[in-house]
Design a protein around this motif. Sequence first.
Motif, mmCIF file in Angstrom:
data_model
loop_
_atom_site.group_PDB
_atom_site.id
_atom_site.type_symbol
_atom_site.label_atom_id
_atom_site.label_comp_id
_atom_site.label_asym_id
_atom_site.label_seq_id
_atom_site.Cartn_x
_atom_site.Cartn_y
_atom_site.Cartn_z
ATOM 1 N N GLN A 139 -30.428 16.974 -15.766
ATOM 2 C CA GLN A 139 -29.988 17.084 -17.151
ATOM 3 C C GLN A 139 -31.180 17.029 -18.100
ATOM 4 O O GLN A 139 -32.095 16.215 -17.915
ATOM 5 N N ASN A 140 -31.162 17.894 -19.090
ATOM 6 C CA ASN A 140 -32.202 17.910 -20.122
ATOM 7 C C ASN A 140 -33.599 18.008 -19.533
ATOM 8 O O ASN A 140 -34.564 17.427 -20.052
ATOM 9 N N GLY A 141 -33.699 18.721 -18.406
ATOM 10 C CA GLY A 141 -35.003 18.966 -17.807
ATOM 11 C C GLY A 141 -35.508 17.878 -16.881
ATOM 12 O O GLY A 141 -36.609 17.994 -16.340
ATOM 13 N N TYR A 142 -34.692 16.818 -16.661
ATOM 14 C CA TYR A 142 -35.138 15.717 -15.813
ATOM 15 C C TYR A 142 -34.053 15.321 -14.809
ATOM 16 O O TYR A 142 -32.862 15.549 -15.030
ATOM 17 N N LEU A 143 -34.495 14.688 -13.706
ATOM 18 C CA LEU A 143 -33.569 14.163 -12.713
ATOM 19 C C LEU A 143 -33.084 12.780 -13.144
ATOM 20 O O LEU A 143 -33.872 11.919 -13.518
ATOM 21 N N ASN A 144 -31.752 12.587 -13.066
ATOM 22 C CA ASN A 144 -31.155 11.307 -13.418
ATOM 23 C C ASN A 144 -30.341 10.799 -12.234
ATOM 24 O O ASN A 144 -29.407 11.473 -11.771
ATOM 25 N N SER A 145 -30.682 9.633 -11.740
ATOM 26 C CA SER A 145 -30.024 9.067 -10.571
ATOM 27 C C SER A 145 -28.556 8.768 -10.847
ATOM 28 O O SER A 145 -28.193 8.296 -11.926
ATOM 29 N N LEU A 146 -27.703 9.025 -9.851
ATOM 30 C CA LEU A 146 -26.291 8.668 -9.976
ATOM 31 C C LEU A 146 -26.089 7.163 -9.862
ATOM 32 O O LEU A 146 -25.119 6.617 -10.387
ATOM 33 N N MET A 147 -27.004 6.488 -9.167
ATOM 34 C CA MET A 147 -26.927 5.039 -9.001
ATOM 35 C C MET A 147 -28.312 4.453 -9.266
ATOM 36 O O MET A 147 -29.025 4.049 -8.335
ATOM 37 N N PRO A 148 -28.730 4.410 -10.523
ATOM 38 C CA PRO A 148 -30.101 3.992 -10.849
ATOM 39 C C PRO A 148 -30.466 2.598 -10.351
ATOM 40 O O PRO A 148 -31.624 2.338 -10.029
ATOM 41 N N THR A 205 0.834 -1.205 0.000
ATOM 42 C CA THR A 205 0.000 0.000 0.000
ATOM 43 C C THR A 205 0.866 1.251 0.000
ATOM 44 O O THR A 205 1.878 1.318 0.692
ATOM 45 N N ASP A 206 0.444 2.241 -0.767
ATOM 46 C CA ASP A 206 1.199 3.494 -0.849
ATOM 47 C C ASP A 206 0.654 4.585 0.057
ATOM 48 O O ASP A 206 1.367 5.552 0.351
ATOM 49 N N ALA A 207 -0.601 4.478 0.474
ATOM 50 C CA ALA A 207 -1.190 5.557 1.272
ATOM 51 C C ALA A 207 -2.319 5.045 2.152
ATOM 52 O O ALA A 207 -2.965 4.031 1.850
ATOM 53 N N VAL A 208 -2.547 5.781 3.239
ATOM 54 C CA VAL A 208 -3.693 5.543 4.122
ATOM 55 C C VAL A 208 -4.437 6.866 4.232
ATOM 56 O O VAL A 208 -3.853 7.888 4.603
ATOM 57 N N ILE A 209 -5.725 6.835 3.906
ATOM 58 C CA ILE A 209 -6.546 8.046 3.891
ATOM 59 C C ILE A 209 -7.677 7.884 4.902
ATOM 60 O O ILE A 209 -8.381 6.870 4.902
ATOM 61 N N SER A 210 -7.855 8.872 5.772
ATOM 62 C CA SER A 210 -8.938 8.779 6.757
ATOM 63 C C SER A 210 -10.286 8.957 6.076
ATOM 64 O O SER A 210 -10.469 9.833 5.220
ATOM 65 N N MET A 211 -11.235 8.115 6.478
ATOM 66 C CA MET A 211 -12.555 8.080 5.860
ATOM 67 C C MET A 211 -13.638 7.930 6.928
ATOM 68 O O MET A 211 -13.372 7.487 8.049
ATOM 69 N N VAL A 212 -14.851 8.282 6.540
ATOM 70 C CA VAL A 212 -16.030 7.976 7.353
ATOM 71 C C VAL A 212 -17.040 7.260 6.461
ATOM 72 O O VAL A 212 -17.079 7.477 5.245
ATOM 73 N N LYS A 213 -17.842 6.406 7.074
ATOM 74 C CA LYS A 213 -18.858 5.685 6.313
ATOM 75 C C LYS A 213 -19.975 6.635 5.904
ATOM 76 O O LYS A 213 -20.435 7.465 6.691
ATOM 77 N N VAL A 214 -20.395 6.537 4.653
ATOM 78 C CA VAL A 214 -21.483 7.368 4.148
ATOM 79 C C VAL A 214 -22.812 6.813 4.647
ATOM 80 O O VAL A 214 -23.088 5.625 4.512
ATOM 81 N N GLU A 215 -23.606 7.692 5.227
ATOM 82 C CA GLU A 215 -24.917 7.281 5.734
ATOM 83 C C GLU A 215 -26.033 8.037 5.006
ATOM 84 O O GLU A 215 -26.502 7.618 3.963
ATOM 85 N N ASP A 216 -26.447 9.170 5.542
ATOM 86 C CA ASP A 216 -27.607 9.905 5.017
ATOM 87 C C ASP A 216 -27.409 10.434 3.605
ATOM 88 O O ASP A 216 -28.359 10.518 2.827
ATOM 89 N N TYR A 217 -26.186 10.797 3.262
ATOM 90 C CA TYR A 217 -25.942 11.410 1.956
ATOM 91 C C TYR A 217 -25.334 10.421 0.968
ATOM 92 O O TYR A 217 -24.376 10.711 0.273
ATOM 93 N N HIS A 218 -25.913 9.252 0.921
ATOM 94 C CA HIS A 218 -25.444 8.203 0.023
ATOM 95 C C HIS A 218 -25.696 8.614 -1.436
ATOM 96 O O HIS A 218 -26.737 9.186 -1.758
ATOM 97 N N PRO A 219 -24.746 8.340 -2.345
ATOM 98 C CA PRO A 219 -24.938 8.685 -3.764
ATOM 99 C C PRO A 219 -26.183 8.080 -4.399
ATOM 100 O O PRO A 219 -26.676 8.592 -5.406
ATOM 101 N N ALA A 220 -26.704 7.002 -3.810
ATOM 102 C CA ALA A 220 -27.941 6.411 -4.332
ATOM 103 C C ALA A 220 -29.118 7.365 -4.177
ATOM 104 O O ALA A 220 -30.154 7.179 -4.838
ATOM 105 N N ARG A 221 -28.973 8.373 -3.321
ATOM 106 C CA ARG A 221 -30.026 9.375 -3.118
ATOM 107 C C ARG A 221 -29.711 10.679 -3.848
ATOM 108 O O ARG A 221 -30.369 11.692 -3.624
ATOM 109 N N MET A 222 -28.714 10.644 -4.736
ATOM 110 C CA MET A 222 -28.288 11.856 -5.428
ATOM 111 C C MET A 222 -28.638 11.787 -6.909
ATOM 112 O O MET A 222 -28.737 10.703 -7.493
ATOM 113 N N TYR A 223 -28.780 12.983 -7.510
ATOM 114 C CA TYR A 223 -29.225 13.075 -8.897
ATOM 115 C C TYR A 223 -28.477 14.170 -9.648
ATOM 116 O O TYR A 223 -28.028 15.152 -9.060
ATOM 117 N N LYS A 224 -28.389 13.971 -10.945
ATOM 118 C CA LYS A 224 -28.001 15.038 -11.857
ATOM 119 C C LYS A 224 -29.279 15.607 -12.473
ATOM 120 O O LYS A 224 -30.239 14.869 -12.695
#
Length: 232
Positions: A150-159, A129-148
């Motif tokens: 585009q073209n007048g409509y919402l598109n899920s990041l993780m459909p 391993t070349d690096a160790v990066i501190s992280m936290v587990k994603v809870e409420d703001y999971h990408p599955a609940r996020m959208y782009k």
Amino acid sequence: MKVLAIIPARGGSKGVPRKNIRKFDGKPLLAYSIAAAKESKNISKFVVNTEDEEVAEIARNFNCDVVMRNPEIAEDHSKITDTVIETLNYFERKNQYFDAVVLLQPTAPLRKGEDIDNAIRLLQSNLETDAVISMVKVEDYHPARMYKFQNGYLNSLMPDYETRNRQELPELYLRNGCIYLIRTSALKREQSLMPEKKIPLIMDAKWAVNIDTEMDVIILEQLLKKWKKQVS
């Protein structure tokens, strides 16, 4: 393993003016990172890197060495990697060499020396391993609940997971900004603090805060009250 800790503390800041020396519970923000570096048992040397004389003087008042930064890499758009490499070069010109560098950003202050030492132990025990990066587990703001939008409509990041229950979502992690530990050889080779071969140090998400806005200031002021009880 010889480890250099670098605390980058520019004088300028737009979101929260002079945030690195703004006082929280009576101490300047950068003092919390200095304290964590002092608590670490595995850091070989720690310094504050800044282009600002006032910041430098405050760092020295907390018994921390200072490396003055070239103003050309102290702008809003400057890359933090350039600061880290500049600091390494400063010591190498003095024939002081380090196996790894850990970046301790003042804007993510809620970390302990123990957290840094845990990261160093992870790097030592994972030779590929070349690096160790501190992280936290994603809870409420999971990408599955996020959208782009585009073209007048919402598109899920993780459909594929758009309508799944929280328990069914894949575990994802977010950088909390507290610790970036990287082997010097990888840093020079890839010119990045996020090399290809990296592993996480998972930290408690309840202490995750990055000071970029005045709202973050309010959050930190409240978290510090609980943080002090935990570490006392």
